[in-house]
Enzyme design. Structure first.
Site, PDB file in Angstrom:
ATOM      1  N   VAL A  44      -3.154  14.988   7.293  1.00  0.00           N
ATOM      2  CA  VAL A  44      -2.950  15.865   8.110  1.00  0.00           C
ATOM      3  C   VAL A  44      -3.887  16.494   9.132  1.00  0.00           C
ATOM      4  O   VAL A  44      -3.929  16.766  10.391  1.00  0.00           O
ATOM      5  CB  VAL A  44      -2.747  17.170   7.246  1.00  0.00           C
ATOM      6  CG1 VAL A  44      -2.219  18.588   7.839  1.00  0.00           C
ATOM      7  CG2 VAL A  44      -1.426  16.940   6.101  1.00  0.00           C
ATOM      8  N   CYS A  45      -5.287  16.396   8.710  1.00  0.00           N
ATOM      9  CA  CYS A  45      -6.448  16.721   9.485  1.00  0.00           C
ATOM     10  C   CYS A  45      -6.471  15.824  10.615  1.00  0.00           C
ATOM     11  O   CYS A  45      -6.809  16.349  11.902  1.00  0.00           O
ATOM     12  CB  CYS A  45      -7.840  16.623   8.782  1.00  0.00           C
ATOM     13  SG  CYS A  45      -7.603  18.069   7.313  1.00  0.00           S
TER      14      CYS A  45
END
Length: 209
Positions: A44-45
């Site tokens: 996600v990052c």
């Protein structure tokens, strides 16, 4: 430490992927989009960093400097940026703060023990050129941020500062805005010569450019 809207953003000097910076000096009259992520080399990052890099022109047009942070080291950040660039098709240029001792994350209340004792949640701080915190948002680790909303609130804050207006629910640039109740009708006629609509004494709308 709990930070509130209107507080001065705590200053810090820290190592980043762009070298050492001191927040207040580095900002130099710009707005700042200061955001934390849980960890490098996570999915996600990686998408969030890619989106921030992809929107570099949009941030620049708004006089906004992005500044990332996680509790990883500068060396880890730099290695991960190669993955971000490769997988997201970008060239990440904005600095990412290294905070392995959690000093900055704790001062900005980015460590939520119910999520992790050592990794930051997805915090957002929009900081104005006077180094005042104007907006905060906090996302859980599993939810990526909505960057359309981040740009929208920056647009709203900047328009509000310039034109002395507020923005209604679901406002987007170009939409109708609200005249605050603190502005009387006489002053409103002077400030908004284009006219306004009175729906209720406390609810007046107009358009501004």
């Amino acid at each position: 430490m709990s930070l509130h809207i209107g507080d001065t953003a705590p200053d810090f000097t820290v190592d980043t992927t762009a070298g050492p910076i001191t927040l207040h000096e580095w900002a130099k009259g710009s707005w700042v989009f200061f955001f934390s992520h849980p960890a490098d080399f996570t999915p996600v990052c990686t998408t969030e960093m890619g989106m921030t890099a992809r929107l570099a022109g949009e941030f620049e047009r708004r006089n906004v400097k992005p500044l990332g942070l996680s509790t990883d080291t500068v060396e880890e950040h730099r290695a991960w940026i190669c993955d971000v660039d490769e997988t997201q098709g970008v060239s990440l240029q904005f600095p990412i703060v290294a905070d392995p001792d959690l000093t900055i994350a704790r001062s900005y209340d980015m460590i939520h023990p119910g999520q992790s004792e050592t990794a930051a949640v997805r915090s957002v701080f929009i900081i104005d050129p006077d180094m005042k915190i104007r907006l905060t948002m906090t996302y859980p680790m599993s939810v990526g941020r909505n960057f359309d909303e981040i740009l929208r609130v920056i647009d709203s804050l900047q328009l509000g500062d310039r034109a002395r207006i507020a923005t209604p629910a679901n406002w987007t640039p170009g939409g109708e805005v609200i005249i605050p109740p603190s502005i009387g009708d006489e002053e409103a006629r002077r400030l908004f010569p284009q006219g306004f609509t009175t729906i209720k004494p406390y609810l007046r709308t107009t358009h501004v450019n």
